[in-house]
Design an enzyme around this catalytic site. Structure first.
Site, PDB file in Angstrom:
ATOM      1  N   ASP A 184      80.241  18.303  24.868  1.00  0.00           N
ATOM      2  CA  ASP A 184      79.585  19.584  25.108  1.00  0.00           C
ATOM      3  C   ASP A 184      79.721  20.445  23.849  1.00  0.00           C
ATOM      4  OD1 ASP A 184      78.305  21.543  26.495  1.00  0.00           O
ATOM      5  OD2 ASP A 184      80.061  22.232  27.605  1.00  0.00           O
ATOM      6  N   GLU A 185      78.840  21.413  23.658  1.00  0.00           N
ATOM      7  CA  GLU A 185      78.922  22.345  22.517  1.00  0.00           C
ATOM      8  C   GLU A 185      79.025  21.596  21.181  1.00  0.00           C
ATOM      9  OE1 GLU A 185      78.457  25.365  23.346  1.00  0.00           O
ATOM     10  OE2 GLU A 185      79.497  25.846  25.222  1.00  0.00           O
ATOM     11  N   LYS A 217      72.082  23.521  30.608  1.00  0.00           N
ATOM     12  CA  LYS A 217      72.784  22.479  29.872  1.00  0.00           C
ATOM     13  C   LYS A 217      73.964  21.927  30.668  1.00  0.00           C
ATOM     14  CE  LYS A 217      75.491  24.584  26.935  1.00  0.00           C
ATOM     15  NZ  LYS A 217      76.919  24.304  26.793  1.00  0.00           N
ATOM     16  N   THR A 218      74.739  22.826  31.223  1.00  0.00           N
ATOM     17  CA  THR A 218      75.905  22.385  31.980  1.00  0.00           C
ATOM     18  C   THR A 218      75.479  21.614  33.223  1.00  0.00           C
ATOM     19  OG1 THR A 218      77.031  24.362  31.223  1.00  0.00           O
ATOM     20  CG2 THR A 218      78.047  23.168  33.013  1.00  0.00           C
ATOM     21  N   ARG A 239      74.173  35.871  27.191  1.00  0.00           N
ATOM     22  CA  ARG A 239      75.072  35.699  28.350  1.00  0.00           C
ATOM     23  C   ARG A 239      74.543  36.461  29.560  1.00  0.00           C
ATOM     24  NH1 ARG A 239      76.362  31.532  27.387  1.00  0.00           N
ATOM     25  NH2 ARG A 239      74.889  31.825  25.701  1.00  0.00           N
ATOM     26  N   GLN A 292      73.550  28.596  18.512  1.00  0.00           N
ATOM     27  CA  GLN A 292      74.786  29.136  19.084  1.00  0.00           C
ATOM     28  C   GLN A 292      76.029  28.625  18.382  1.00  0.00           C
ATOM     29  OE1 GLN A 292      75.003  29.805  23.436  1.00  0.00           O
ATOM     30  NE2 GLN A 292      73.135  28.573  23.498  1.00  0.00           N
TER      31      GLN A 292
END
Length: 712
Positions: free
Chosen positions: A245-246, A54-55, A618, A276
């Site tokens: 983002d997020e 995603k980043t 993670r 998430q």
DNA sequence: GATATCCCTATTTTT
DNA sequence: TAGGGATATC
């Protein structure tokens, strides 16, 4: 209302030309990532599972936008932390010869602050208004509460922190105070009218004294953009592309802000993963992300499912975890890393043993070539790590802890900052209060009348007029305070000099106030002075400290140039978006995760489950979930714990149980007696926790035979 | 009116 | 375990 003159913006129109791209997008990205990065104008929703790049996609999109002619200054990148924003713009700049550095960005709060500094007057606020952090805001509430005699009834009146969370909760969820009280604070229903009056008084107070709390930054910005169309147009014109983002963790207020920011150009890209969403307590709603296409017409939707982070066994566990949710999440993460160790479930006798296990394993990993900084220990709440912190300190293992005490939350730092704030905004009664009461002999009452004197009687608030109500007991100190403040205000002092001047004045007060432990606190003050050097103005220094707080432990560590990058300890919340070679999730207990408080709220368990899912995802290669079988509680002594319900029913081939054995312990199976003294730190050097990874693929993995001699 | 002391209680996550 | 409230003392 000002007349509006619209300038032709042809000059700025991005060429959209894809002819001279310097980056090979199609090669650097997979098909979906490519589609997302190079999507055209209009709203774009990227639904991206954990670890799906995603980043990376967002970075390439940034680069793509710039390469196709959008000026970086007209791109706004909204992220959850400033760290994330800096990280992304830096990486994008690497791709593109530095041009992306000019991208505007940061947290919603920081971006709103920028807007408000420009336009505060339109709202009746001075431009140099002070930003209150949560503790400051609670202090203000406390002052108002005492002054207005709100809690004079028989019932217990909420405490200052509760008041702040209550009001904040209403704002962030876009509810009326009444709704919030009914839903979340039913015990205070009878106080509704008083609470409402208190909130009004709080609002008035903030306006009179030029104060804004975190929620105001969002709420006032929205108010500004809703009521003043010229300002809205001006602000939104500068947002040719808005990237968020997020997005699953935005609340109603923030979603509305995104709409306003993009209301001129209509170009919005949002990225997120409903599985998430972990900020419900702040008003986030995972369903927000699915509402996006309803709010923005013609939204293009791209889904990223290929996981590049974790091994298959870790993904298998993640999938099993998220399956347990009430609501089903449409997640089909897949990876090509099919090989890998099974995640391990590690019961330890108690918290101390759990800490020793982690410390030991971290050292073994380091010997195997995994740098400390590529290992993270995650936990539900900050205090879960206390045992481990002690252990790591004893073994001299360097670590940073995210999600603990922040530098600017420490009382002694707040003291110093109060002086800076008073110079910046002399109307800031909250900071005056703090600064004045440090002087021996000045309590709440005297502080109050002094504040009235300085802000009303004198034309310059930093002078004391004749006849100010002060007595000899503290007169000398007071004069010293005011001369210090005037010195701090003078134009030619750098921020560092300002802090130094305040520190000189503060030193004796400091030693008096923290008589027992001031030597321990003193280094923080030095750090503060050092930090000031990086800021061009007092105002920026202050807001950067409140909006982007510094972790206290990051300073303890004093990371020099050639020091080893430290191990990461973090709350799960603060680990959002990060990845590590190996992850330890500690204190996996029922009542901790899921938190006991969450059990009472509807949807609470699912939220905790998502949190667990975030923790698990993670990990790249190694994952250890541990918990202590006994715990100590003040009144009751030791008691048996219950493992987290999220791991209880998982089969062994998904989450493999591992038994910890003390190397030199007599062969004793489970310490079922609460007082089982044999696991307590009788020997610091000899214990051998989990068997090394290698023994864990064949059969019962509890043979510590190969526990090698330990190097300590 | 300021401060020292004692007892009680509530106890997550972050900008 | 600390921070807040109530009470006692300066």
């Amino acid at each position: 209302m000002a007349r509006r003159i619209v300038l032709s913006s042809d000059r700025d129109e991005p060429s959209g030309s894809t002819e001279d791209l310097t980056i090979e997008y199609a090669e650097a990205l997979n098909e979906q990532q490519y589609a997302a990065a190079t999507a055209g104008k209009g709203p774009l929703l990227i639904v991206a599972g954990a670890g799906t790049g995603k980043t990376r996609t967002l970075i390439y999109r940034l680069a793509y936008l710039v390469e196709t002619g959008t000026r970086p200054q007209q791109i706004v990148l909204l992220t959850f932390t400033r760290r994330a924003a800096n990280d992304m713009t830096a990486r994008a700049s690497n791709l593109l010869d530095g041009r992306c550095e000019k991208v505007r960005g940061g947290t919603f709060h920081a971006f709103c602050l920028e807007v408000l500094r420009q336009h505060a007057e339109a709202l009746g606020f001075p431009r140099n208004f002070t930003v209150l952090d949560a503790a400051d805001a609670a202090d203000v509430l406390s002052v108002i509460r005492t002054r207005g005699e709100y809690g004079d009834g028989e019932e217990r009146f909420p405490q200052k922190n509760t008041l702040y969370s209550m009001f904040s909760s209403a704002t962030n969820r876009d509810e009326t105070l009444g709704e919030t009280i009914t839903k979340r604070y039913p015990q205070f229903t009878s106080l509704h009218a008083e609470l409402k009056a208190l909130r009004d008084a709080y609002r008035r107070y903030k306006k009179e004294h030029g104060l804004m709390d975190f929620d105001d930054l969002l709420e006032r910005t929205l108010e500004l953009l809703e009521t003043d169309d010229d300002v809205r147009h001006q602000v939104a014109s500068r947002c040719r592309h808005v990237l968020v983002d997020e997005y699953q963790d935005t609340n109603a207020l923030q979603a509305e802000l995104v709409k306003k920011f993009s209301s001129v150009h209509g170009n919005v890209t949002v990225v997120g993963d409903d599985a998430q969403s972990i900020y419900k307590f702040r008003g986030a709603d995972f369903r927000n992300i699915f509402r996006f296409p309803d709010e923005f017409d013609d939204t293009e939707v791209v889904k990223l499912e290929h996981n590049y982070r974790s091994t298959q066994p870790i993904l298998d566990l993640a999938n099993r975890v998220i399956e347990q949710a009430e609501r089903s999440y449409d997640k089909t993460l897949f990876t090509e890393k099919t090989e890998g160790e099974l995640p391990a479930l590690v019961p330890a006798a108690d918290g101390d043993m759990e800490a020793r296990f982690v410390a030991e394993m971290v050292l073994r990993l380091r010997e195997d070539g995994v740098p400390l900084s590529d290992v993270a220990v995650l936990f539900r709440s900050s205090h879960n790590a206390y045992d481990l912190e002690v252990e790591l300190n004893q073994r001299n293992i360097p670590f940073v802890k995210y999600g603990g005490m922040k530098l600017n939350e420490a009382a002694h730092i707040k003291d110093v900052l109060a002086h800076l704030k008073v110079v910046e905004n002399p109307q800031d009664a909250a900071s005056w209060n703090r600064a004045l009461q440090l002087i021996h002999g000045i309590g709440p009452k005297t502080a109050q009348s002094l504040i009235e004197w300085t802000t009303e009687a004198a034309e310059d608030p930093l002078t004391l007029g004749d006849g100010a109500p002060f007595s000899d007991r503290y007169a000398a100190r007071l004069k010293q305070l005011f001369s210090t403040l005037r010195h701090v205000r003078s134009d030619d002092t750098s921020v560092t000099e300002q802090v130094e001047a305040i520190l000189d004045y503060y030193q004796p007060l400091f030693e008096n106030k923290y008589a027992d432990d001031h030597p321990k606190r003193a280094p923080d003050l030095e750090h503060l002075a050092g930090l000031a050097a990086n800021h061009e103005s007092r105002q920026r220094f202050l807001s950067s400290l409140t909006l982007d707080p510094i972790e206290l432990t990051a300073l303890d560590q004093e990371t020099g140039e050639d020091d080893e990058p430290p191990l990461v300890l973090s709350t799960i919340h603060s680990a959002k978006g990060l990845e590590f070679h190996t992850v330890f999730l500690i204190r996996a207990l029922d009542g901790t995760i899921p938190s006991r408080h969450a059990l009472r709220e509807p949807g609470g368990v699912d939220e905790e489950l998502r949190l667990f899912y975030v923790a698990v995802t993670r990990a790249e290669e190694g994952l250890f979930i541990s918990y202590p079988m006994t715990q100590y509680r003040r009144g009751q002594g030791e008691y048996m714990t219950t493992p987290s319900r999220f791991v209880e029913d998982l089969p062994d081939d998904v989450l493999e149980p591992v038994q910890l054995v003390e190397e030199d312990a007599v062969d004793e199976n489970a310490p079922d007696a609460p007082e089982g003294g044999d696991t307590l730190p009788s020997s610091r050097n000899g214990e051998a926790p989990a068997p090394p990874e290698s023994t864990r693929d064949d059969g019962p993995p509890d043979d510590p035979a190969d526990a090698d001699g330990l190097p300590f």
